[in-house]
Design a protein around this motif. Structure first.
Motif, mmCIF file in Angstrom:
data_model
loop_
_atom_site.group_PDB
_atom_site.id
_atom_site.type_symbol
_atom_site.label_atom_id
_atom_site.label_comp_id
_atom_site.label_asym_id
_atom_site.label_seq_id
_atom_site.Cartn_x
_atom_site.Cartn_y
_atom_site.Cartn_z
ATOM 1 N N SER A 3 52.472 51.293 30.242
ATOM 2 C CA SER A 3 52.400 50.168 30.824
ATOM 3 C C SER A 3 51.975 49.909 32.186
ATOM 4 C CB SER A 3 53.929 49.519 30.477
ATOM 5 O OG SER A 3 54.784 50.252 31.374
ATOM 6 N N ARG A 4 51.770 51.186 32.948
ATOM 7 C CA ARG A 4 51.205 51.337 34.187
ATOM 8 C C ARG A 4 50.174 51.876 34.365
ATOM 9 N NH1 ARG A 4 55.727 53.180 35.914
ATOM 10 N NH2 ARG A 4 56.779 50.907 36.203
ATOM 11 N N TYR A 5 49.122 51.584 34.835
ATOM 12 C CA TYR A 5 47.806 52.404 34.907
ATOM 13 C C TYR A 5 46.976 52.565 36.191
ATOM 14 C CZ TYR A 5 47.842 52.019 29.712
ATOM 15 O OH TYR A 5 47.949 51.885 28.348
ATOM 16 N N ASP A 34 55.992 56.291 36.611
ATOM 17 C CA ASP A 34 55.261 56.863 35.537
ATOM 18 C C ASP A 34 54.018 56.113 35.643
ATOM 19 O OD1 ASP A 34 57.109 58.452 34.948
ATOM 20 O OD2 ASP A 34 58.039 57.167 33.631
ATOM 21 N N PHE A 35 52.825 56.821 35.104
ATOM 22 C CA PHE A 35 51.492 56.250 35.216
ATOM 23 C C PHE A 35 50.634 56.847 34.105
ATOM 24 C CE2 PHE A 35 50.716 59.532 38.160
ATOM 25 C CZ PHE A 35 49.437 59.803 37.971
ATOM 26 N N LYS A 36 49.507 56.200 33.770
ATOM 27 C CA LYS A 36 48.664 56.951 33.285
ATOM 28 C C LYS A 36 47.075 56.484 33.757
ATOM 29 C CE LYS A 36 46.423 59.405 30.050
ATOM 30 N NZ LYS A 36 46.888 61.059 29.979
ATOM 31 N N MET A 37 46.195 57.545 34.154
ATOM 32 C CA MET A 37 45.100 57.150 34.782
ATOM 33 C C MET A 37 44.041 57.305 33.687
ATOM 34 S SD MET A 37 43.561 59.123 38.098
ATOM 35 C CE MET A 37 41.779 58.894 38.496
ATOM 36 N N GLY A 85 49.377 46.185 30.111
ATOM 37 C CA GLY A 85 50.150 46.698 31.194
ATOM 38 C C GLY A 85 49.656 46.264 32.354
ATOM 39 N N THR A 86 50.111 46.714 33.628
ATOM 40 C CA THR A 86 49.626 46.629 34.666
ATOM 41 C C THR A 86 48.652 47.702 35.390
ATOM 42 O OG1 THR A 86 51.788 45.669 35.555
ATOM 43 C CG2 THR A 86 50.144 46.206 37.302
ATOM 44 N N PHE A 131 46.200 44.157 38.794
ATOM 45 C CA PHE A 131 46.353 42.913 37.887
ATOM 46 C C PHE A 131 46.912 43.266 36.694
ATOM 47 C CE2 PHE A 131 42.602 45.353 36.993
ATOM 48 C CZ PHE A 131 42.397 45.452 35.889
ATOM 49 N N GLU A 132 47.250 42.247 35.948
ATOM 50 C CA GLU A 132 47.599 42.461 34.532
ATOM 51 C C GLU A 132 46.474 42.535 33.654
ATOM 52 O OE1 GLU A 132 51.065 43.154 33.431
ATOM 53 O OE2 GLU A 132 51.339 43.362 35.547
ATOM 54 N N ILE A 133 46.397 43.712 32.660
ATOM 55 C CA ILE A 133 45.272 43.909 31.919
ATOM 56 C C ILE A 133 45.206 42.660 30.780
ATOM 57 C CG2 ILE A 133 44.150 45.419 30.282
ATOM 58 C CD1 ILE A 133 45.695 47.679 31.555
ATOM 59 N N GLY A 134 44.227 42.181 30.954
ATOM 60 C CA GLY A 134 43.870 40.961 29.878
ATOM 61 C C GLY A 134 44.213 39.691 30.374
ATOM 62 N N GLU A 135 44.651 39.517 31.372
ATOM 63 C CA GLU A 135 45.116 38.271 31.872
ATOM 64 C C GLU A 135 44.166 37.450 32.763
ATOM 65 O OE1 GLU A 135 48.367 36.771 31.340
ATOM 66 O OE2 GLU A 135 48.403 38.198 29.988
ATOM 67 N N HIS A 136 43.134 38.034 32.850
ATOM 68 C CA HIS A 136 42.003 37.253 33.803
ATOM 69 C C HIS A 136 40.555 37.264 33.246
ATOM 70 C CE1 HIS A 136 44.886 37.041 37.133
ATOM 71 N NE2 HIS A 136 45.165 38.189 36.696
#
Length: 241
Positions: A3-5, A34-37, A85-86, A131-136
């Motif tokens: 959920s965090r990128y 926690d993150f994923k790149m 996610g963010t 940003f929030e993915i897919g929100e813009h």
């Protein structure tokens, strides 16, 4: 699914896979969350397995893109490979010098650097934005439908991007100290730049490189085609690894 990128983008030959791998290493050392790149790229060869690679999304506009950074707008598509996610987007040539948890914790719908020149303008610097993915999706969709007029109205991607977000009332800027410019904030003015080692400004989190000076040139110092002599900054190598 994470959920965090951390997002980055690599195409062409300007930056090799080592830039992606080094960015992952810097984030790993400086982000306690926690993150994923994710790297959007046209060539994933040499990129470490810890980084998920996706093709750079297509932009359906006539002819070639007029300026390479327009590609960043694809990160704002409504459907981005199903990711949710963010996302914190980072340019490949930034240098992280302190903990960056705050970039995920500060409030704001869309956060970006306030551009270093002409502070009276709303334009942001898109080296670091969240940003929030897919929100813009309106940013990308409007660009595709109005490509020719946008090219005439806006000089580059970051000018259009910040204008589009601002018009929706969703634009926020990072605290000024967090993302200093190496060129403007770290290097001393002439003549001091000839002998004075560039500094890390107080409160710095991510140092931004733009123009002719990049991290390798900052480490060695010297002259460039478009800039005068700059003293070496060996400390850059301590962080950029």
């Amino acid at each position: 699914m994470a959920s965090r990128y951390i997002f980055c983008m690599k195409w062409g030959t300007l930056y090799g896979p080592e830039y992606v791998n080094r960015l992952h290493s810097m984030v790993q050392r400086n982000l306690s969350l926690d993150f994923k790149m994710v790297c959007f790229t046209d060539d994933e060869k040499g990129i470490i397995d810890e980084v998920d690679c996706y093709p750079i999304p297509e932009i359906d506009v006539p002819g070639n893109l007029p300026e390479r950074m327009w590609k960043k707008l694809t990160t704002l598509k409504g459907d981005l490979y199903g990711l949710k996610g963010t996302a914190l987007f980072l340019d490949l040539d930034v240098v992280i010098v302190d903990n960056i948890d705050c970039f995920f914790e500060v409030e704001g719908d869309f956060n970006i650097i306030k551009d270093y020149n002409k502070q009276w303008r709303i334009t942001g610097n898109s080296s670091v934005y969240r940003f929030e993915i897919g929100e813009h999706p309106y940013v990308f969709d409007y660009f595709v439908k109005n490509f020719d007029s946008i090219r005439k109205e806006h000089r580059n991607e970051q000018e259009y991007l910040t204008t589009a977000i601002h018009e929706k009332g969703k634009l926020h800027y990072w605290p000024t100290a967090w993302c200093p410019s190496y060129k403007y904030d770290c290097v001393s003015r002439i003549p001091f730049a000839f002998w004075k080692t560039p500094k890390i400004p107080e409160g710095s989190k991510i140092i931004i490189f733009h123009g002719e000076i990049n991290p390798p040139k900052a480490i060695t110092g010297g002259r460039g085609k478009w800039y005068r002599y700059v003293a070496p900054a060996p400390w850059v190598a301590d962080y950029w690894k």
